[in-house]
Design a protein around this motif. Structure first.
Motif, PDB file in Angstrom:
ATOM      1  N   LYS A 222       0.733  -1.141  -0.105  1.00  0.00           N
ATOM      2  CA  LYS A 222       0.031  -0.147   0.045  1.00  0.00           C
ATOM      3  C   LYS A 222       0.962   1.295  -0.157  1.00  0.00           C
ATOM      4  O   LYS A 222       0.481   2.219  -0.683  1.00  0.00           O
ATOM      5  N   LYS A 249      -3.820 -12.406  -6.741  1.00  0.00           N
ATOM      6  CA  LYS A 249      -5.138 -12.145  -6.073  1.00  0.00           C
ATOM      7  C   LYS A 249      -4.973 -11.410  -4.677  1.00  0.00           C
ATOM      8  O   LYS A 249      -5.760 -10.580  -4.140  1.00  0.00           O
ATOM      9  N   GLU A 252      -4.251  -7.825  -4.913  1.00  0.00           N
ATOM     10  CA  GLU A 252      -5.225  -7.159  -5.109  1.00  0.00           C
ATOM     11  C   GLU A 252      -5.846  -6.869  -3.990  1.00  0.00           C
ATOM     12  O   GLU A 252      -6.598  -6.035  -3.539  1.00  0.00           O
ATOM     13  N   GLY A 253      -6.112  -8.116  -3.143  1.00  0.00           N
ATOM     14  CA  GLY A 253      -6.744  -8.188  -1.842  1.00  0.00           C
ATOM     15  C   GLY A 253      -6.370  -7.008  -0.913  1.00  0.00           C
ATOM     16  O   GLY A 253      -6.865  -6.360  -0.105  1.00  0.00           O
ATOM     17  N   ASN A 256      -6.973  -3.604  -2.197  1.00  0.00           N
ATOM     18  CA  ASN A 256      -8.372  -2.890  -2.017  1.00  0.00           C
ATOM     19  C   ASN A 256      -8.812  -3.150  -0.508  1.00  0.00           C
ATOM     20  O   ASN A 256     -10.075  -2.726  -0.092  1.00  0.00           O
ATOM     21  N   GLY A 257      -8.050  -3.586   0.279  1.00  0.00           N
ATOM     22  CA  GLY A 257      -8.390  -3.524   1.837  1.00  0.00           C
ATOM     23  C   GLY A 257      -9.516  -4.837   2.345  1.00  0.00           C
ATOM     24  O   GLY A 257      -9.592  -4.927   3.321  1.00  0.00           O
ATOM     25  N   SER A 258      -9.619  -5.838   1.357  1.00  0.00           N
ATOM     26  CA  SER A 258     -10.580  -6.941   1.658  1.00  0.00           C
ATOM     27  C   SER A 258      -9.699  -7.737   2.575  1.00  0.00           C
ATOM     28  O   SER A 258     -10.463  -8.693   3.227  1.00  0.00           O
ATOM     29  N   ILE A 259      -8.376  -7.828   2.540  1.00  0.00           N
ATOM     30  CA  ILE A 259      -7.483  -8.739   3.537  1.00  0.00           C
ATOM     31  C   ILE A 259      -6.427  -7.823   3.902  1.00  0.00           C
ATOM     32  O   ILE A 259      -6.027  -6.835   3.290  1.00  0.00           O
ATOM     33  N   THR A 260      -5.892  -8.573   5.073  1.00  0.00           N
ATOM     34  CA  THR A 260      -4.559  -8.064   5.588  1.00  0.00           C
ATOM     35  C   THR A 260      -3.337  -8.478   4.979  1.00  0.00           C
ATOM     36  O   THR A 260      -3.401  -9.706   4.382  1.00  0.00           O
ATOM     37  N   GLU A 263      -2.999 -11.888   6.544  1.00  0.00           N
ATOM     38  CA  GLU A 263      -3.767 -12.994   6.021  1.00  0.00           C
ATOM     39  C   GLU A 263      -3.310 -13.493   4.649  1.00  0.00           C
ATOM     40  O   GLU A 263      -3.276 -14.720   4.222  1.00  0.00           O
TER      41      GLU A 263
END
Lengths: 293, 396
Positions: A222, A249, A252-253, A256-260, A263
């Motif tokens: 980030k 993937k 990308e996650g 976009n903040g969908s995973i840390t 994780e």
């Protein structure tokens, strides 16, 4: 926000890269690149068409050092790539830059010598010399990387994920040791006699490449995306496209903040337990003598 | 123009030895900005003295500024380059575009030679450096003789090639094994030579180790007397000897070997079998590892690899000469290795053939007779059959 490029080994996996976060796909043949698995010329032509069809850019690895005897072949290959309408190449030999200039080749060249680009003075000089872009070397601490990006904005590329190349030779090490010719390009490793870490070794017809751990940048991605970094590369050498696509993937996650980041790392470790990682934050300042090291 | 013989020097004494033993030019590193962190390296005062000494013999001096720099390494560099120019250094050897440009800008009288760390292997890579107006390119050691012939037909600037010494197994400047395994920076002077270590080789889970020896990346050393005539024929500008950390005795004997080959070629138009035999003798004096012809015959196979790496210190070097009394034909020598009365020793002077003699008697500083010389650095007085001087080496 950087452009994101990802290396894919097989044409059939290109369809899985139709993701907005991906700017372009990196391809490789076997002879002119460091890759141990390469596409044939007609596959490259088809792949470039497919990539353009996805609205992405196509980059080719032309990342070996070439002998004087190979120059005619290299010239033909660069012209072939122009004919395929590739968008750029990633090269290691400074001679490629001059050949591209002579041929007025029409696509961009990104200089990636692996070790020589460790400061912003040199990268700025190359920019002034007309080199289209440079991949920052991986043997410097992250603080130096950020300094370089700041000093030479919108120009630098960084390998954010992939095996770390630590030695490249024209010699065929495995053939020499075993005193027997063969295909030694898949699944060979070295372990230094007093250490534990496995170092992947690839030998091809034109040399040997030795790697360390796989670099990962989940914790930093980030922050890097907020800099003036021109491009980020998810590279691969000997792992499968499935691994690379999974990696893509996960980045990308994280972006976009969908995973840390944690994780993502854990998920990747679960996906393939055999891969050993080095966090980009762990790249240390190196020293000249035993005492400091 | 005659091809230059270029020798390394780890300190001022070794530089003087190199000059006296026939080097046309000498290269060394300063305290900063140079690889070979463990070589003694030269202070600014040393550099000034080195240039004055070498120039008084009509020899040239090159200073290595060949680190692959990090951002902070540029501090003080401009001032350093100006100093080198002020001291009349002839050239810097560098591996960085930025250092090359900086030198051209702030110290334009200095020639810029591009280091082998840049791995220049072909004429297009040379064209890049030619466009930057550098004065010489040191080719990568991976260039074969056949490729070199082709390169020399189209080279627009002088070319330097290695002829002797240790070799990086991997492309120089492109290897970071030392960084990874020891945290010592190979490209800034800290190389731990991890390529020479022993490794286990696996394919998948299968161990492929041989019973006799483990896998290693390490290279044999380069030694190329057989190629000197061919290298001179293609008009390379400079023949380079590696080894800034080597002893004065090593430098003297290696130079003696190559000097006679080069001189013979220019005097007779060829190198004879007799010349090669003599050269082999000198090159063997200080040898401590197996050697091969590098990449000149082609990409090496197992015969170019160094397995079971052991460096054996050569025991042939017996003593330095500290002083000589022409009236008595006696020399004060400084002992380096064991010898005894009645041993046959050899005097190696900078000029002329070696002279053999038998030690009949020797005396210590108290004028007591000594039968066995086995104390390193002990001063002894012996009778010698020819005039000697401080640059004479005595060996077995």
């Amino acid at each position: 926000m950087f452009d994101l490029f990802v290396y894919i080994r097989n044409v059939e996996n290109l369809v899985h890269c139709n993701d907005p976060v991906v700017t372009g796909i990196i391809l490789a043949d076997r002879y002119f690149s460091s890759s141990n698995a390469g596409l044939e010329n007609e596959e490259i032509r088809k792949a470039v068409e497919m990539i353009h069809g996805l609205g992405k850019k196509a980059l080719l690895k032309v990342d070996r050092l070439y002998s004087q005897k190979e120059l005619d072949l290299v010239r033909q290959y660069l012209l072939f790539l122009a004919d395929c309408k590739v968008d750029g190449i990633i090269y290691t030999d400074l001679g490629i830059n001059m050949m591209m200039e002579e041929l007025n080749i029409g696509y961009k060249g990104i200089y990636a010598p692996e070790t020589l680009l460790t400061d912003y003075y040199d990268i700025n000089t190359l920019k002034n010399d007309g080199v289209d872009g440079c991949v920052i070397s991986k043997d410097i601490p992250l603080k130096d990387v950020y300094e370089i990006i700041n000093e030479v904005p919108d120009y630098c590329y960084l390998r954010i994920h992939g095996p770390i190349l630590i030695a490249y030779s024209r010699r065929k090490y495995i053939t020499s040791y075993l005193e027997k010719s063969g295909d030694y390009s898949e699944d060979y490793w070295l372990v230094e006699e007093s250490r534990d870490n496995r170092l992947p070794l690839i030998e091809k017809e034109n040399g040997s490449w030795l790697y360390d751990a796989t670099l990962q940048s989940f914790n930093e991605i980030k922050k890097l995306n907020d800099t003036a970094l021109k491009g980020a590369l998810i590279d691969n050498v000997y792992l499968s496209d499935e691994y690379t696509l999974k990696t893509l993937k996960l980045y990308e996650g994280v972006l976009n903040g969908s995973i840390t980041a944690e994780e993502a790392i854990n998920e990747l470790k679960e996906f393939d337990e055999t891969v050993r990682y080095a966090d980009i934050n762990e790249l240390k300042e190196t020293w000249l003598d035993k005492e400091k090291a | 123009m005659r091809t230059e013989l270029l020798a390394p020097a780890g300190d001022l004494d070794r530089l003087k030895t190199a000059v006296i033993y026939g080097a046309d030019a000498v290269y060394f590193g300063g305290k900063q900005f140079s690889l070979r962190a463990r070589a003694s390296n030269f202070s600014l005062d040393d550099i000034k003295e080195a240039v004055e000494f070498a120039h008084s013999y009509g020899k040239r001096v090159y200073v290595t500024v060949n680190i692959i720099p990090h951002n902070s390494d540029f501090n003080g560099l401009e001032e350093y380059l100006r100093k080198l120019e002020e001291f009349n250094v002839d050239a810097i050897i560098c591996a960085s575009q930025a250092i090359c440009d900086l030198c051209k800008r702030v110290a334009p009288k200095l020639e810029v030679h591009i280091s082998t760390q840049q791995t220049t292997l072909n004429s297009y890579a040379m064209a890049y450096w030619t466009s930057k107006k550098v004065d010489r390119i040191v080719l990568g050691r991976e260039v074969t003789y056949e490729e070199l012939q082709e390169i020399m037909q189209i080279a627009e600037i002088p070319v330097e090639v290695f002829i002797h010494g240790g070799m990086c197994a991997n492309f120089s400047g492109r290897c970071t094994i030392s960084n990874v395994l020891t945290n010592r920076d190979a490209n800034r002077g800290g190389c731990a030579q991890s390529c020479r270590w022993n490794y286990h080789l696996y394919h998948g889970d299968d161990l492929l180790d041989k019973d006799e020896y483990l896998f290693s990346l390490g290279s044999k050393d380069m030694s190329t007397p057989d190629y000197i005539e061919r290298l001179l024929k293609v008009n390379v500008a400079s023949l380079k000897i590696e080894g800034r950390m080597k002893t004065a005795y090593y430098i003297a004997s290696i130079l003696k070997g190559y000097r006679l080959l080069i001189d013979s070629y220019y005097e007779n138009g060829k190198v004879s079998e007799e010349d090669l035999k003599k050269a082999d003798y000198y090159l063997s004096l200080a040898a401590n590892r197996d050697t091969f012809n590098g990449f000149y015959p082609g990409v090496p196979d197992e015969k170019g690899q160094l397995y079971n790496f052991i460096t054996t210190a050569s025991q042939s070097f017996i003593a330095n000469v500290r002083s000589y009394d022409a009236e008595t034909s006696e020399a004060i020598i400084e002992v380096r290795n064991h010898f005894e009365v009645n041993d046959e020793l050899v005097i190696m002077n900078p000029n002329g053939d070696d002279v053999r003699f038998t030690v009949k008697e020797m005396f210590d500083e108290k004028n007591e007779p000594v039968e066995v010389a086995n104390k390193p650095m002990q001063l002894l007085r012996i009778k010698v059959p020819v005039a000697v001087n401080e640059y004479t080496f005595i060996h077995k």
